[in-house]
Design a protein around this motif. Structure first.
Motif, PDB file in Angstrom:
ATOM      1  N   TYR A   1      -8.792   8.302  -1.939  1.00 16.15           N
ATOM      2  CA  TYR A   1      -7.247   7.779  -1.919  1.00 16.15           C
ATOM      3  C   TYR A   1      -6.848   7.070  -3.127  1.00 16.15           C
ATOM      4  CZ  TYR A   1      -9.866   3.727  -0.594  1.00 16.15           C
ATOM      5  OH  TYR A   1     -10.921   2.465  -0.320  1.00 16.15           O
ATOM      6  N   GLU A   2      -7.692   7.230  -4.348  1.00 19.44           N
ATOM      7  CA  GLU A   2      -7.591   6.405  -5.709  1.00 19.44           C
ATOM      8  C   GLU A   2      -6.187   6.748  -6.260  1.00 19.44           C
ATOM      9  OE1 GLU A   2      -9.444   5.899  -9.963  1.00 19.44           O
ATOM     10  OE2 GLU A   2     -10.600   7.122  -8.457  1.00 19.44           O
ATOM     11  N   SER A   3      -5.940   7.998  -6.041  1.00 24.84           N
ATOM     12  CA  SER A   3      -4.643   8.433  -6.861  1.00 24.84           C
ATOM     13  C   SER A   3      -3.328   8.153  -5.920  1.00 24.84           C
ATOM     14  CB  SER A   3      -4.470  10.096  -6.704  1.00 24.84           C
ATOM     15  OG  SER A   3      -4.688  10.653  -5.629  1.00 24.84           O
ATOM     16  N   ARG A   4      -3.512   7.417  -4.783  1.00 31.35           N
ATOM     17  CA  ARG A   4      -2.400   7.032  -4.102  1.00 31.35           C
ATOM     18  C   ARG A   4      -2.170   5.642  -4.101  1.00 31.35           C
ATOM     19  NH1 ARG A   4      -2.861  11.092   1.279  1.00 31.35           N
ATOM     20  NH2 ARG A   4      -1.115   9.476   2.000  1.00 31.35           N
ATOM     21  N   ILE A   5      -3.191   4.967  -5.059  1.00 36.33           N
ATOM     22  CA  ILE A   5      -2.819   3.694  -4.927  1.00 36.33           C
ATOM     23  C   ILE A   5      -1.961   3.351  -6.246  1.00 36.33           C
ATOM     24  CG2 ILE A   5      -4.034   1.256  -5.489  1.00 36.33           C
ATOM     25  CD1 ILE A   5      -6.867   2.691  -4.602  1.00 36.33           C
ATOM     26  N   THR A   6      -0.853   2.357  -5.867  1.00 36.90           N
ATOM     27  CA  THR A   6       0.104   2.136  -6.523  1.00 36.90           C
ATOM     28  C   THR A   6      -0.200   0.942  -7.555  1.00 36.90           C
ATOM     29  OG1 THR A   6       1.747   3.075  -5.249  1.00 36.90           O
ATOM     30  CG2 THR A   6       2.663   1.593  -6.973  1.00 36.90           C
ATOM     31  N   GLU A   7      -0.807  -0.236  -6.905  1.00 36.50           N
ATOM     32  CA  GLU A   7      -1.062  -1.373  -7.294  1.00 36.50           C
ATOM     33  C   GLU A   7      -2.328  -2.020  -7.097  1.00 36.50           C
ATOM     34  OE1 GLU A   7       1.772  -4.307  -8.633  1.00 36.50           O
ATOM     35  OE2 GLU A   7       1.236  -5.526  -7.088  1.00 36.50           O
ATOM     36  N   ILE A   8      -3.226  -2.440  -7.694  1.00 33.17           N
ATOM     37  CA  ILE A   8      -4.448  -3.247  -7.651  1.00 33.17           C
ATOM     38  C   ILE A   8      -4.292  -4.450  -7.953  1.00 33.17           C
ATOM     39  CG2 ILE A   8      -7.068  -3.188  -7.856  1.00 33.17           C
ATOM     40  CD1 ILE A   8      -6.835  -0.299  -8.557  1.00 33.17           C
ATOM     41  N   GLY A   9      -4.413  -5.540  -7.092  1.00 36.38           N
ATOM     42  CA  GLY A   9      -4.111  -6.848  -7.425  1.00 36.38           C
ATOM     43  C   GLY A   9      -4.970  -8.067  -7.045  1.00 36.38           C
TER      44      GLY A   9
END
Length: 358
Positions: A111-119
């Motif tokens: 699902y990496e390509s569907r992650i918009t933001e990593i906070g």
């Protein structure tokens, strides 16, 4: 049935078992979804699933994108590059660093390509070298870091994770909410939200908060994995639909008064007992608030489908209004899929809503 794109073995599940220790992350997450609700966006909030907080931007598992957040409730010294990437020794090998844990939940997954933001959210803040250190930022993006800091960070991640690639959507976030007043802060935010959705409306913000925080607690302790997306949403997430329902139950607005007065005038003609009238009044009030405050594409399509189905039947052209409504109900039951409605009461509520609205 839609496959759950997030269905990979979780890094750890102990967080769900020690759920009560993490009130700060729950309240921070509520602030995030209040912002989304303000913009009338759909969402599904997941607590302790891969990360402390995961927010999907759609209830459709085929097109949902995700924000992943690790939330740290800490006091004392700010996080530095060294403390973010420091690996403690474990029984057999070194443990992941704070930043390494977060990235291992996101990088290299299906699902990496569907992650918009990593906070990475930290109440103690960050002391990271930036291109412009005179700026006091509450959200530090990768692009804000100095070249030296970026290069050193890449080297440390390469040693730990085997990749020097720093995700461009990585952010270091200092929360606005404070530990000391988190409950009161969120209650105020709910009151502000309702006021913006229903100007001059009246809501019980405390009841809204209690219902929603209870729902988060209930969903957060679920520690199982779910192969299909629908069960993940139902069993583990707090959705925009649930929040909307809670707000509707605990909100009154003057715009509903006319329709409720009109409903009262129909009581004798429809041969309702007082208890039947009260039941439909509650349902109509709730539906009015729901459809005044936030309409999803699903609800708009549902309303149009119902209206188109019964458009040819004018209840006032029948011998009695009751007969006209019964004709509309029969047409809805015969023409629309059985799963459209839960029961006849729901169908009657929709018929009454369209009649009173017009």
């Amino acid at each position: 049935m839609v496959d759950n794109i997030l269905n990979e073995p979780q890094r750890e599940t102990s967080g769900a078992e020690t759920f009560a220790k993490y009130e700060f992350q729950f309240h921070w997450a509520l602030c995030k979804i209040i912002q989304k609700h303000q913009k009338q966006e759909d969402y599904a909030l997941l607590i302790e699933y891969h990360e402390d907080v995961v927010i999907a931007d759609s209830l459709d598992g085929r097109r949902a994108n995700f924000d992943f957040y690790q939330v740290k409730n800490k006091t004392g010294a700010q996080y530095t590059l060294n403390s973010l990437t420091k690996q403690e020794s474990g029984k057999s090998s070194k443990k992941n660093s704070v930043l390494g844990k977060l990235l291992s939940s996101c990088v290299g997954t299906q699902y990496e390509s569907r992650i918009t933001e990593i906070g990475l959210v930290a109440s103690n803040g960050f002391n990271l070298d930036q291109e412009n250190n005179e700026l006091k930022l509450d959200i530090i993006s990768v692009g804000d870091l100095s070249e030296t800091c970026t290069r050193e960070l890449a080297d440390k991640l390469d040693l730990e994770l085997g990749s020097s690639q720093i995700p461009s959507n990585l952010k270091f976030i200092i929360p606005t909410i404070q530990i000391a007043n988190q409950r009161e802060y969120v209650i105020t935010k709910f009151a502000d939200l309702v006021d913006s959705l229903f100007p001059n409306g009246f809501c019980n913000a405390v009841s809204i908060y209690r219902a929603i925080i209870d729902e988060i607690h209930r969903k957060g302790i679920v520690k199982y994995d779910f192969p299909d997306w629908e069960r993940l949403v139902d069993e583990k997430s707090l959705t925009s639909y649930t929040v909307k329902d809670v707000i509707a139950v605990n909100t009154k607005h003057s715009s509903t008064d006319r329709m409720i007065d009109d409903l009262s005038s129909l009581r004798d003609e429809l041969c309702w007992s007082f208890s039947t009238f009260k039941g439909y009044r509650r349902r109509i009030e709730k539906l009015l608030i729901q459809r005044t405050g936030m309409l999803s594409a699903f609800e708009l399509n549902r309303m149009k489908m119902i209206e188109d189905c019964i458009d040819s039947i004018d209840p006032e052209k029948h011998s009695t209004l009751k007969d006209g409504f019964e004709k509309q109900i029969s047409k809805l039951k015969s023409d629309l899929p059985a799963e459209t409605f839960n029961d006849d009461t729901e169908i009657m509520t929709e018929v009454l809503y369209l009649y009173l609205k017009d």
